[in-house]
Each structure stands twice: as C-alpha cells, then as structure tokens.
Enzyme design. Structure first.
Site, PDB file in Angstrom:
ATOM      1  N   HIS A 108       0.844  -1.249   0.038  1.00 52.49           N
ATOM      2  CA  HIS A 108       0.095  -0.023  -0.032  1.00 52.49           C
ATOM      3  C   HIS A 108       0.623   1.576  -0.003  1.00 52.49           C
ATOM      4  CE1 HIS A 108      -3.786  -2.042   0.542  1.00 52.49           C
ATOM      5  NE2 HIS A 108      -3.419  -2.667   1.622  1.00 52.49           N
ATOM      6  N   ASP A 143      -3.902 -10.418  -2.000  1.00 52.41           N
ATOM      7  CA  ASP A 143      -4.396  -9.875  -0.697  1.00 52.41           C
ATOM      8  C   ASP A 143      -5.847  -9.274  -0.729  1.00 52.41           C
ATOM      9  OD1 ASP A 143      -4.581  -7.598   1.277  1.00 52.41           O
ATOM     10  OD2 ASP A 143      -2.573  -8.325   1.681  1.00 52.41           O
ATOM     11  N   HIS A 145      -6.999  -6.896   0.310  1.00 48.07           N
ATOM     12  CA  HIS A 145      -6.911  -5.381  -0.042  1.00 48.07           C
ATOM     13  C   HIS A 145      -6.358  -5.113  -1.415  1.00 48.07           C
ATOM     14  CE1 HIS A 145      -7.047  -5.563   4.283  1.00 48.07           C
ATOM     15  NE2 HIS A 145      -8.049  -4.795   4.269  1.00 48.07           N
ATOM     16  N   ASP A 232      -5.407 -12.230   4.484  1.00 46.02           N
ATOM     17  CA  ASP A 232      -6.453 -11.569   5.047  1.00 46.02           C
ATOM     18  C   ASP A 232      -8.088 -11.674   4.074  1.00 46.02           C
ATOM     19  OD1 ASP A 232      -5.239 -10.055   2.901  1.00 46.02           O
ATOM     20  OD2 ASP A 232      -4.930  -8.265   4.178  1.00 46.02           O
TER      21      ASP A 232
END
Length: 363
Positions: A108, A143, A145, A232
């Site tokens: 990120h 992921d 995200h 996640d």
C-alpha cells in the site's frame, strides 16, 4: 495492539522452520537510492526524521492510526524492503529460481506517503530492480486489499503487468481497484483488477484466479513473476469480509508457481502480505506458499510440537485452538454472488486482453 502485530512473525517463522525452511538469506537494509527508485526522496527523508523523532506531528501518512511513528521505523522498513531486494537479486543472479519473503508484501505504500500499515513498498522496490535488468514482470496480488501502491508505481510502465484479486473497494480499504482501472497511455491493459463482493467463498475466488491469470500470463509473456500472498481474505480474518480458505490460497500459490515455470524460466519471488488472524491462518498460509515453491506435497497435519508451543499464547489472544490441518473445509458462495463474479471476470477479460495483446506485440 496494532493489527499488524510483530507476534505474527514468531510463530509463522517457527512453522516454516518446522517444515524444513530455515532462513537462507540475511537482508541488508535497502539503501536510500534503492528506495528512491519508487519513492520520492522527500518521503524517504521524512521517514528518517520520524524514525529519529517519532513524537513529531503526523505527515505524509505517518503518525496516523494505520502507520504510527516509532523509533527505528526507517531501519525496520528498509530491512523489509532489503529482504525483497536480496531475494530478487538471488533470483536474477540465478542462485535460486524461487525465493520466498513472508515478511514482505507491503503493497500500500505510495511514492510519497505511507498507507495501510506499509512504510516502504517492498514489492515495488523489488520489481524496480528487475526492470533495471530489462525484465518484463508479472505482479500477482492475492491480498484481500487492492494492491494500490504497486499499481500506482507502475501504472504507465508497459513492462509490468499488475493483477490484483481483492475485496471491492466499495466495502474495504483502500477504496480503489475497480475493474475499469486498466492502466494508462502505452501501458493500457497492463493493470488488471478483479474486485469481489463480500461473502465470496473459496470456490468462486479460486475460479476467478484460475480462469483469468493463465490467459493474462500467456498474453504478456513475463520474464519474471512477483506475487503477494496476503492471508486476509480468509473467513476468520477480522478486517475483511471474504470467506476464503488457506486451501484456496495454497492452490493459487501453486498456480503462480506453475506460471513462473511456464513463462519465466521458473523465476519467482513470493512475498507475504496482510493477514490478521495471527495464530490460526497466517502461519499456515506462509507454509503453503513455501511448500509450493519447494515442490513439496502438503502434509496432512500441522506439527504437534508447533501447536503445543504456541497453544497458550493463541488462547490468550482468542485464536485457539490452533488448526490440526494445513487445509480448511471449503466455503460456499451464494449462486447469485458467483454469477456476479463470473460477469466481472468476463468483463475484465474482454476489456483487458485486446489491449494486452497490443502491448505484447510492441515488446
């Protein structure tokens, strides 16, 4: 108390070691010049300043709840980036074909700010190293995200294909990664996003990955593969809403492995990523990626000695009992949701593949 607690490293590494995967490379912290290949120098200087004076008012994404400042922050984050660089050099030099950096995957961080628990973007730093060597890179982000930092850093580079499978930004940080984000200018078609609705189970998640990724790799013909294996998307993760399993994650890792062999001479750097069910999910996810890279079958059970060592600590943090198996029972997806995902994948396929063929033809 931070979700990305250092506790996840101890028992994750312990399970890897129990599987026969002792650390093989000692990372040197990435140098400022290496970080500056993807980050602005002003940002690196800011991280250094907070590292020495963590009480300063927040700036450039640091000092907020996601990215609290702490003494030695630069050194710690540069060591993570240095780990991915060391792994990449080992692959580029031919010392290994596959490298696994479970502590990496901090996808990120942006060129000029920290975000989402990430200070330096180690996958991007590693990809930049491969690009300096003239290699075309396929980046696969699994992921939950969206891999927004890596996408932003290579959005106009036709030599990097970024592919992210994630929960839709309508429901989850960072709020980006819609299917119509496909790259810019001469690199149009080299950004691929597959957003999933909440409650997506492992069969629909894996079907999307396995139906689309081989086609993308075949069109792009990468020289090297970098992947991010955040855990996640799991059913038990406290920060997201998918219903994935480590079984599907392990199958996806083996697919990425096979594509690296098919298209890139086996050159593959796998990193970790998110995952906040620290005891029951993250260690098994890391081990399944390593087992894929090591060309080993998945054992029936997790080691009893490992479970006994960490049982009390897992119970103290509300994540007991530790699973006895490396794999999970399957999780279903509502048929209507599954059809929505199929339409999303087909829309991405029809929008991206013609553009990607043009990019590949240009070399």
């Amino acid at each position: 108390s931070h979700p990305r607690t250092p506790r996840r490293s101890g028992l994750g590494i312990a399970l890897l070691e129990a599987m026969g995967a002792p650390p093989g490379l000692a990372p040197e912290p990435a140098k400022d010049d290496e970080l500056a290949r993807v980050h602005t120098r002003r940002y690196v200087e800011t991280v250094r300043r907070f590292s020495e004076q963590p009480w300063l008012p927040g700036a450039m994404g640091i000092g907020l709840s996601d990215n609290p400042a702490f003494a030695g922050m630069h050194e710690a984050a540069a060591a993570v980036a240095g780990g991915s660089l060391a792994a990449m050099r080992a692959v580029l030099d031919g010392h290994v074909r596959h490298a696994h950096h479970p502590g990496g995957g901090l996808h990120h961080a942006m060129p000029d700010r920290a975000a989402g628990f990430c200070i330096y973007d180690d996958p991007a730093v590693a990809i930049a190293g491969a690009r300096r060597a003239g290699l075309r890179v396929l980046y696969v982000d699994l992921d939950v995200h969206h891999g927004d930092g890596v996408q932003a850093m290579f959005i106009d580079d036709p030599g990097v294909l970024t592919v992210s499978f994630h929960e839709s930004g309508r429901y989850l940080f960072p709020g980006t990664g819609s299917a119509d984000e496909i790259g810019e200018g001469a690199a149009a078609g080299t950004v691929v996003n597959v957003p999933f609705p909440p409650d997506t189970g492992d069969e629909a998640w894996l079907a999307a990955v396995t139906s689309l990724l081989p086609e993308l790799a075949a069109e792009f013909r990468p020289d090297l593969v970098v992947s991010q294996h955040g855990a996640d998307s799991h059913l038990w993760d406290p920060l997201a809403h998918l219903r994935n399993t480590v079984t599907a994650m392990g199958a996806a890792a083996r697919l990425v492995h096979d594509l690296a062999h098919e298209h890139a001479g086996g050159r593959w750097l796998a990193t970790g990523g998110g995952g906040y069910d620290v005891y029951r999910v993250v260690p098994r996810s890391w081990s399944l990626v390593w087992l894929a890279a090591a060309h080993r079958e998945i054992p029936a059970e997790t080691p009893e000695a490992w479970r006994e060592r960490w049982a009390a600590e897992a119970a103290r943090h509300g994540q007991a009992p530790l699973p006895h198996t490396f794999e999970d029972p399957p999780t279903p997806t509502d048929p209507a949701t599954a059809r929505t995902i199929e339409r999303t994948v087909e829309g991405v396929r029809s929008a991206v593949l013609p553009l990607l063929r043009t990019v590949a033809a240009r070399g």
